[in-house]
Design a protein around this motif. Structure first.
Motif, mmCIF file in Angstrom:
data_model
loop_
_atom_site.group_PDB
_atom_site.id
_atom_site.type_symbol
_atom_site.label_atom_id
_atom_site.label_comp_id
_atom_site.label_asym_id
_atom_site.label_seq_id
_atom_site.Cartn_x
_atom_site.Cartn_y
_atom_site.Cartn_z
ATOM 1 N N LYS A 81 -6.399 -2.585 7.326
ATOM 2 C CA LYS A 81 -5.922 -2.868 8.413
ATOM 3 C C LYS A 81 -7.839 -3.604 9.354
ATOM 4 N N VAL A 86 0.654 -1.087 -0.446
ATOM 5 C CA VAL A 86 0.003 0.149 0.211
ATOM 6 C C VAL A 86 0.912 1.334 -0.411
ATOM 7 N N GLY A 87 0.625 1.946 -1.032
ATOM 8 C CA GLY A 87 1.536 3.024 -1.213
ATOM 9 C C GLY A 87 0.601 4.097 -2.076
ATOM 10 N N LEU A 142 2.992 5.741 7.292
ATOM 11 C CA LEU A 142 1.594 5.223 7.876
ATOM 12 C C LEU A 142 0.910 7.112 8.362
ATOM 13 N N PRO A 162 0.330 -3.714 8.975
ATOM 14 C CA PRO A 162 1.151 -4.110 7.884
ATOM 15 C C PRO A 162 2.970 -3.895 8.197
ATOM 16 N N VAL A 192 5.775 -2.175 8.250
ATOM 17 C CA VAL A 192 5.923 -0.470 7.298
ATOM 18 C C VAL A 192 7.593 -0.403 6.894
ATOM 19 N N ASN A 212 -0.938 8.017 3.349
ATOM 20 C CA ASN A 212 -1.905 6.770 2.888
ATOM 21 C C ASN A 212 -1.881 6.034 4.197
ATOM 22 N N VAL A 255 3.021 -1.511 4.075
ATOM 23 C CA VAL A 255 2.554 -0.263 3.631
ATOM 24 C C VAL A 255 4.235 0.712 3.477
ATOM 25 N N THR A 256 3.813 1.581 2.941
ATOM 26 C CA THR A 256 5.155 2.344 2.598
ATOM 27 C C THR A 256 5.812 2.932 3.672
ATOM 28 N N ALA A 300 -3.916 2.129 4.371
ATOM 29 C CA ALA A 300 -3.473 1.474 4.892
ATOM 30 C C ALA A 300 -4.523 0.788 6.738
#
Length: 158
Positions: free
Chosen positions: A69, A16-17, A46, A76, A78, A61, A43-44, A65
């Motif tokens: 979640k 997820v970005g 939060l 996730p 990170v 982002n 994820v890239t 995310a």
């Protein structure tokens, strides 16, 4: 009987970005891949908000995310700030000494936390997300080593 979404069996990770086109289909696809196929949830960052324009804050982002979640119940991994993955990689690849690195950024919760959590000096610039009011607030628990108005302050010839 309702419809059933088919997930590509080759999906091994959901990354997820930031996505301006997030939608229900993408969230559901991610949910099925994670819950039914045991895909890794990555994820890239939060970031709660981001600045797409200078007019206002936009959902970041972290909101995307959070949607995934929420429907998977999974936390996730990170891979961006403030997680240590980047600095560990750079330290090994370039033989860096963390005591000689300063993390410069405009966000307390990612940039400055990244520096503090990973043994780096931290410099907050007040030209982006974090205001001086927020920095100096008694509620703020993330304190940079240094702060300045702008990255341009480093470029001064004086």
């Amino acid at each position: 009987p309702g419809g059933k979404m088919t997930i590509d069996p080759a999906v091994g990770a959901v990354v997820v970005g930031f996505d301006r086109n997030i939608n229900y289909y993408k969230i559901q696809y991610a949910q099925l891949a994670i819950n039914e196929q045991k895909a890794e949830f990555i994820v890239t960052n939060l970031d709660a908000v981001t600045h797409l324009t200078d007019a206002q804050e936009w959902a970041g982002n972290g909101s995307m995310a959070g949607a995934i979640k929420g429907c998977t119940g999974k936390d996730p991994t990170v891979v961006g700030k403030p997680a240590p993955l980047m600095i560990e990689y750079m330290e090994k690849k370039f033989n860096l000494d963390r005591s000689r690195i300063a993390m410069v950024g405009d966000r307390l919760d990612t940039d400055i936390s990244f520096g503090k959590d990973n043994g780096l000096k931290s410099v907050l610039v007040l030209s982006g997300v974090t205001t001086q009011e927020k920095l100096l607030s008694p509620n703020n628990q993330i304190i940079p080593d240094f702060y300045c108005d702008s990255i341009a302050d480093f470029m001064s010839s004086k």
